[in-house]
Motif scaffolding. Structure first.
Motif, PDB file in Angstrom:
ATOM      1  N   PHE A   1     -38.821   3.654 -17.437  1.00  0.00           N
ATOM      2  CA  PHE A   1     -37.681   4.269 -16.687  1.00  0.00           C
ATOM      3  C   PHE A   1     -36.398   4.088 -17.474  1.00  0.00           C
ATOM      4  CE2 PHE A   1     -40.799   3.631 -13.033  1.00  0.00           C
ATOM      5  CZ  PHE A   1     -40.923   4.855 -12.657  1.00  0.00           C
ATOM      6  N   PHE A   2     -35.580   5.003 -17.346  1.00  0.00           N
ATOM      7  CA  PHE A   2     -34.006   4.879 -17.677  1.00  0.00           C
ATOM      8  C   PHE A   2     -33.423   4.519 -16.361  1.00  0.00           C
ATOM      9  CE2 PHE A   2     -29.731   6.242 -18.133  1.00  0.00           C
ATOM     10  CZ  PHE A   2     -29.309   5.764 -19.649  1.00  0.00           C
ATOM     11  N   THR A   3     -33.131   3.203 -16.578  1.00  0.00           N
ATOM     12  CA  THR A   3     -32.321   2.522 -15.338  1.00  0.00           C
ATOM     13  C   THR A   3     -30.992   2.320 -15.418  1.00  0.00           C
ATOM     14  OG1 THR A   3     -32.984   0.179 -16.085  1.00  0.00           O
ATOM     15  CG2 THR A   3     -34.528   1.432 -14.806  1.00  0.00           C
ATOM     16  N   ALA A   4     -30.528   1.808 -14.252  1.00  0.00           N
ATOM     17  CA  ALA A   4     -29.080   1.044 -14.200  1.00  0.00           C
ATOM     18  C   ALA A   4     -28.609   0.254 -15.408  1.00  0.00           C
ATOM     19  CB  ALA A   4     -28.415   0.668 -12.923  1.00  0.00           C
ATOM     20  N   THR A   5     -29.587  -0.451 -15.869  1.00  0.00           N
ATOM     21  CA  THR A   5     -29.168  -1.515 -16.860  1.00  0.00           C
ATOM     22  C   THR A   5     -29.265  -0.718 -18.079  1.00  0.00           C
ATOM     23  OG1 THR A   5     -31.673  -1.871 -17.188  1.00  0.00           O
ATOM     24  CG2 THR A   5     -30.470  -3.451 -15.730  1.00  0.00           C
ATOM     25  N   SER A   6     -29.953   0.206 -18.252  1.00  0.00           N
ATOM     26  CA  SER A   6     -29.998   1.326 -19.450  1.00  0.00           C
ATOM     27  C   SER A   6     -28.451   1.758 -19.657  1.00  0.00           C
ATOM     28  CB  SER A   6     -30.948   2.422 -19.552  1.00  0.00           C
ATOM     29  OG  SER A   6     -32.357   1.895 -19.138  1.00  0.00           O
ATOM     30  N   MET A   7     -27.946   2.211 -18.367  1.00  0.00           N
ATOM     31  CA  MET A   7     -26.673   2.688 -18.270  1.00  0.00           C
ATOM     32  C   MET A   7     -25.652   1.688 -18.858  1.00  0.00           C
ATOM     33  SD  MET A   7     -25.302   5.834 -17.682  1.00  0.00           S
ATOM     34  CE  MET A   7     -23.840   6.456 -17.240  1.00  0.00           C
ATOM     35  N   ILE A   8     -25.784   0.563 -18.313  1.00  0.00           N
ATOM     36  CA  ILE A   8     -24.795  -0.540 -18.728  1.00  0.00           C
ATOM     37  C   ILE A   8     -24.811  -0.629 -20.373  1.00  0.00           C
ATOM     38  CG2 ILE A   8     -24.367  -3.005 -18.436  1.00  0.00           C
ATOM     39  CD1 ILE A   8     -25.504  -2.888 -15.546  1.00  0.00           C
ATOM     40  N   GLY A   9     -26.148  -0.753 -20.873  1.00  0.00           N
ATOM     41  CA  GLY A   9     -26.115  -0.844 -22.465  1.00  0.00           C
ATOM     42  C   GLY A   9     -25.605   0.354 -22.988  1.00  0.00           C
ATOM     43  N   MET A  10     -25.570   1.538 -22.423  1.00  0.00           N
ATOM     44  CA  MET A  10     -25.045   2.736 -22.882  1.00  0.00           C
ATOM     45  C   MET A  10     -23.412   2.537 -23.064  1.00  0.00           C
ATOM     46  SD  MET A  10     -25.577   6.697 -22.294  1.00  0.00           S
ATOM     47  CE  MET A  10     -24.769   7.110 -20.950  1.00  0.00           C
ATOM     48  N   ILE A  11     -22.856   2.013 -21.840  1.00  0.00           N
ATOM     49  CA  ILE A  11     -21.437   1.677 -21.887  1.00  0.00           C
ATOM     50  C   ILE A  11     -21.018   0.757 -22.977  1.00  0.00           C
ATOM     51  CG2 ILE A  11     -19.667   0.814 -20.201  1.00  0.00           C
ATOM     52  CD1 ILE A  11     -21.233   2.093 -17.927  1.00  0.00           C
ATOM     53  N   ALA A  12     -21.768  -0.253 -23.057  1.00  0.00           N
ATOM     54  CA  ALA A  12     -21.679  -1.690 -23.944  1.00  0.00           C
ATOM     55  C   ALA A  12     -21.533  -0.900 -25.377  1.00  0.00           C
ATOM     56  CB  ALA A  12     -22.342  -2.653 -23.925  1.00  0.00           C
ATOM     57  N   LEU A  13     -22.380   0.148 -25.651  1.00  0.00           N
ATOM     58  CA  LEU A  13     -22.286   0.699 -27.023  1.00  0.00           C
ATOM     59  C   LEU A  13     -20.827   1.271 -27.420  1.00  0.00           C
ATOM     60  CD1 LEU A  13     -25.737   2.129 -27.557  1.00  0.00           C
ATOM     61  CD2 LEU A  13     -24.833   0.387 -28.791  1.00  0.00           C
ATOM     62  N   GLY A  14     -20.141   1.764 -26.657  1.00  0.00           N
ATOM     63  CA  GLY A  14     -18.999   2.434 -26.837  1.00  0.00           C
ATOM     64  C   GLY A  14     -18.103   1.757 -27.835  1.00  0.00           C
ATOM     65  N   GLY A  15     -17.851   0.392 -27.356  1.00  0.00           N
ATOM     66  CA  GLY A  15     -17.027  -0.323 -28.224  1.00  0.00           C
ATOM     67  C   GLY A  15     -17.444  -0.774 -29.390  1.00  0.00           C
ATOM     68  N   ILE A  16     -18.992  -0.856 -29.572  1.00  0.00           N
ATOM     69  CA  ILE A  16     -19.681  -1.245 -30.958  1.00  0.00           C
ATOM     70  C   ILE A  16     -19.468  -0.098 -32.008  1.00  0.00           C
ATOM     71  CG2 ILE A  16     -21.706  -1.969 -31.938  1.00  0.00           C
ATOM     72  CD1 ILE A  16     -22.581  -3.324 -29.461  1.00  0.00           C
ATOM     73  N   VAL A  17     -19.746   1.268 -31.644  1.00  0.00           N
ATOM     74  CA  VAL A  17     -19.530   2.091 -32.391  1.00  0.00           C
ATOM     75  C   VAL A  17     -18.316   2.743 -32.870  1.00  0.00           C
ATOM     76  CG1 VAL A  17     -22.154   3.012 -31.692  1.00  0.00           C
ATOM     77  CG2 VAL A  17     -19.913   3.886 -30.557  1.00  0.00           C
ATOM     78  N   ILE A  18     -17.487   2.543 -32.088  1.00  0.00           N
ATOM     79  CA  ILE A  18     -15.948   3.088 -32.388  1.00  0.00           C
ATOM     80  C   ILE A  18     -15.628   2.076 -33.434  1.00  0.00           C
ATOM     81  CG2 ILE A  18     -13.575   2.436 -31.518  1.00  0.00           C
ATOM     82  CD1 ILE A  18     -14.906   5.072 -30.808  1.00  0.00           C
ATOM     83  N   ARG A  19     -15.973   0.690 -33.405  1.00  0.00           N
ATOM     84  CA  ARG A  19     -15.366  -0.345 -34.637  1.00  0.00           C
ATOM     85  C   ARG A  19     -15.812  -0.049 -36.057  1.00  0.00           C
ATOM     86  NH1 ARG A  19     -17.841  -4.190 -37.387  1.00  0.00           N
ATOM     87  NH2 ARG A  19     -16.535  -5.906 -38.238  1.00  0.00           N
ATOM     88  N   ASN A  20     -17.137   0.698 -35.982  1.00  0.00           N
ATOM     89  CA  ASN A  20     -17.603   1.063 -37.416  1.00  0.00           C
ATOM     90  C   ASN A  20     -16.738   2.406 -37.720  1.00  0.00           C
ATOM     91  OD1 ASN A  20     -19.730  -0.943 -37.400  1.00  0.00           O
ATOM     92  ND2 ASN A  20     -21.069   0.541 -36.490  1.00  0.00           N
ATOM     93  N   SER A  21     -16.396   3.227 -37.091  1.00  0.00           N
ATOM     94  CA  SER A  21     -15.848   4.570 -37.168  1.00  0.00           C
ATOM     95  C   SER A  21     -14.307   4.234 -37.656  1.00  0.00           C
ATOM     96  CB  SER A  21     -15.631   5.523 -35.870  1.00  0.00           C
ATOM     97  OG  SER A  21     -17.234   5.928 -35.907  1.00  0.00           O
ATOM     98  N   LEU A  22     -13.735   3.241 -36.743  1.00  0.00           N
ATOM     99  CA  LEU A  22     -12.268   2.712 -37.203  1.00  0.00           C
ATOM    100  C   LEU A  22     -12.330   2.189 -38.634  1.00  0.00           C
ATOM    101  CD1 LEU A  22      -9.276   2.480 -36.105  1.00  0.00           C
ATOM    102  CD2 LEU A  22     -10.020   0.595 -35.066  1.00  0.00           C
TER     103      LEU A  22
END
Length: 592
Positions: free
Chosen positions: A484-505
């Protein structure tokens, strides 16, 4: 010319040594031509090594076509957009099942039995013994405890589902304990799925309704799928119950819904005594005297207490008719009633007993009358089951004035609320990232370009969960056991926002720094991507390896898989999409 003789006063030069001539030649040539002596070449810098490496050359060949062709850039944008829509469709079409929390791997589960109302304690016990005989043959079962005619010890799950109120003779609970997790191959949910068909056959043999209850990892609910049936204020409650019974049938016909039951009770009759007032008046008997005599005969009374020697408390004396004298209509008609004249008149001379239908209990929620239908899911996501029921109701709507609500007591409401709140939190995180990028870049448009790396995580998360179901999704006992794609998966997707932005910046900063040193925009984009390719890839790889152990946990594995798949896709696409998009925007700005 004659050769010079000795003593002529002229000194002749000796011929040069052939071994020393090559060594002196460079110095002599330098002196003769006036050129400076050659200096050793400087070693290449790490940046030059990265640009000229095989990986750097491959990156250059991959990005160059998009920099040189606006049509290819447009095709790249269309391709990425199409892939994003396809990833979202995987969730919308049920290819990636959604659930609030996955099933935990516990060491116990519970069997809740309801035999037909009126069943004796002995018949319920016989049914329980058949279940016990079956459980003894299950290799993962270590012990079990049965409670017949009484409730099992209350836990948090039983508190919400109100199992602590079960105390009738037709009700039973069986608490089943399993082997420790490290001594069995299957998780507890898979074991329950494997045993379900056999246990349901046992329940059907005894005419019982069975519910297999697993300890939830999060806040428990009354049932996974719960429907609330409401009616107009002037509608009789019987119509609500009829609609609930019809919805009960829809629950049973919907694939993946099991353990269906509702709030209605089995229709039954009670016996009322109807007093003939004329006959009572002739005998001189009042209605309250008749009520008192019937209550004394059926329920008894405690007219006195007895103080026995050696007892610290007085013993209650209960006065009641023997069971055989109050167990049939003939016996009840013989109950005596004292008249005003001091005589005794049986109840048969004062009126008659008649059977009448027992009223159903009327349930209320928020001051509205309601009837409930409950069900559990097996091998199917709760959201899919609710959508299936809603489609059935649209095809065959209930009678006018009946309203069916699924967002009440079941898991559906909690799932919607949790994902809604996480979506709001995701939006707040994106807003915070945007504000920080504005402060860093001194621009309002450039942060939007950098933040395009965030939705790219969906290109890995949704296809990744779909791939997990294709490769590791199992069928146990005829029921699916998906990932299942669960609420914890959604939390992981939110956490990815800051990680991938760093690479682009960091990548865009490299491009700007190269341009400040006098490099052209096109070459700055190509060299910066080649230089940052290896560090970005290694950072993503270490993050994915760090999340790998979390995949072994049944609750937080969704978070780990979201991090792994999201980083993989976002890193790959951002290394191509972000530089190309930045080149397209910056080249137009420079041309203007």
């Amino acid at each position: 010319m004659p050769a010079p003789q000795e003593g002529d006063g002229e000194e002749t030069a000796a011929p040069p040594d052939p071994e020393e001539a090559p060594k002196a030649a460079p110095e002599l040539r330098g002196e003769a031509t006036g050129e400076p002596a050659a200096t050793p070449a400087a070693p290449p810098s790490p940046e030059d090594k990265a640009v000229n490496s095989r990986l750097g050359r491959m990156y250059r060949r991959m990005v160059e076509p998009f920099l040189d062709s606006p049509g290819r850039r447009l095709g790249l944008a269309a391709t990425v957009t199409g892939l994003l829509l396809a990833a979202l469709l995987l969730a919308a079409t049920g290819r990636v099942p959604l659930k609030m929390l996955p099933f935990d791997n516990k060491n116990e589960f519970q069997i809740v039995l309801d035999l037909p109302e009126g069943s004796t304690l002995e018949s319920t016990d016989r049914a329980v013994r058949d279940f016990e005989a079956f459980l003894r043959g299950v290799p993962e079962v270590t012990t079990f405890v049965s409670y017949v005619g009484t409730a099992s010890p209350m836990d948090f799950n039983a508190l919400v589902r109100q199992y602590y109120l079960r105390g009738d003779s037709n009700q039973a609970d069986i608490r089943v304990n399993l082997l420790p997790k490290d001594r069995r191959d299957m998780q507890s949910h898979a074991i329950v799925l494997r045993l379900r068909n056999a246990l349901e056959a046992l329940a059907a043999r005894h005419g019982a309704r069975m519910r297999l209850v697993e300890t939830p990892p999060g806040p428990p609910v009354v049932a996974t799928v719960a429907a609330e049936v409401y009616g107009a204020p002037d509608m009789p409650y019987e119509m609500l119950m009829e609609s609930a019974l019809g919805l009960h049938g829809l629950f049973r016909d919907e694939p993946g819904i099991t353990d269906v039951f509702d709030s209605t009770q089995t229709p039954r009759e009670r016996i009322n005594f109807f007093l003939d007032k004329e006959k009572a008046a002739l005998h001189g008997v009042a209605a309250e005297d008749v009520n008192a005599s019937i209550a004394l005969a059926m329920s008894g009374a405690t007219p006195a207490t007895v103080h026995e020697p050696g007892e610290r408390r007085p013993l209650v004396t209960r006065l009641v008719l023997p069971r055989e004298k109050r167990s049939s209509l003939t016996a009840l008609e013989r109950i005596p009633v004292k008249t005003d004249a001091g005589k005794i008149a049986p109840l048969a001379e004062l009126g008659q007993f008649r059977p009448v239908s027992e009223d159903q209990p009327i349930l209320h929620k928020n001051m509205r009358r309601v009837a409930y239908v409950f069900g559990e899911t097996a091998g199917r996501a709760p959201a899919e089951a609710v959508f299936g029921l809603q489609n059935r109701l649209e095809a065959d709507p209930p009678r006018k004035g009946i309203e069916v609500d699924f967002a009440g007591e079941g898991e559906w409401k909690i799932t919607v609320d949790v994902f809604r709140d996480l979506g709001i939190a995701f939006g707040a995180a994106l807003l915070g990232i945007y504000i920080l990028l504005i402060i860093e870049t001194k621009s309002f448009s450039l942060p939007l370009l950098l933040m395009t790396a965030i939705p790219l995580t969906l290109l890995g998360i949704m296809p990744g969960f779909w791939l997990l179901n294709v490769l590791f999704g199992e069928t146990v006992g005829g029921y699916g056991d998906p990932v299942f794609f669960t609420a914890t998966s959604m939390i992981g997707m939110i956490a990815l926002g800051g990680i991938v932005i760093r690479n682009s910046l960091v990548l865009i900063n490299f491009v700007d720094e190269s341009m400040r040193q006098g490099m052209a925009l096109r070459e700055a984009v190509l060299q910066s991507g080649a230089i940052r390719l290896r560090p970005i890839a290694l950072t993503a790889l270490t993050t994915m390896l760090g999340a790998w152990p979390i995949t072994l946990d049944p609750i937080f594995s969704g978070l780990a898989w979201a991090l792994i798949f999201g980083l993989l896709a976002s890193t790959a696409f951002s290394l191509l999409l972000i530089p190309v998009a930045y080149y397209a925007v910056r080249s137009k700005t420079s041309a203007a």
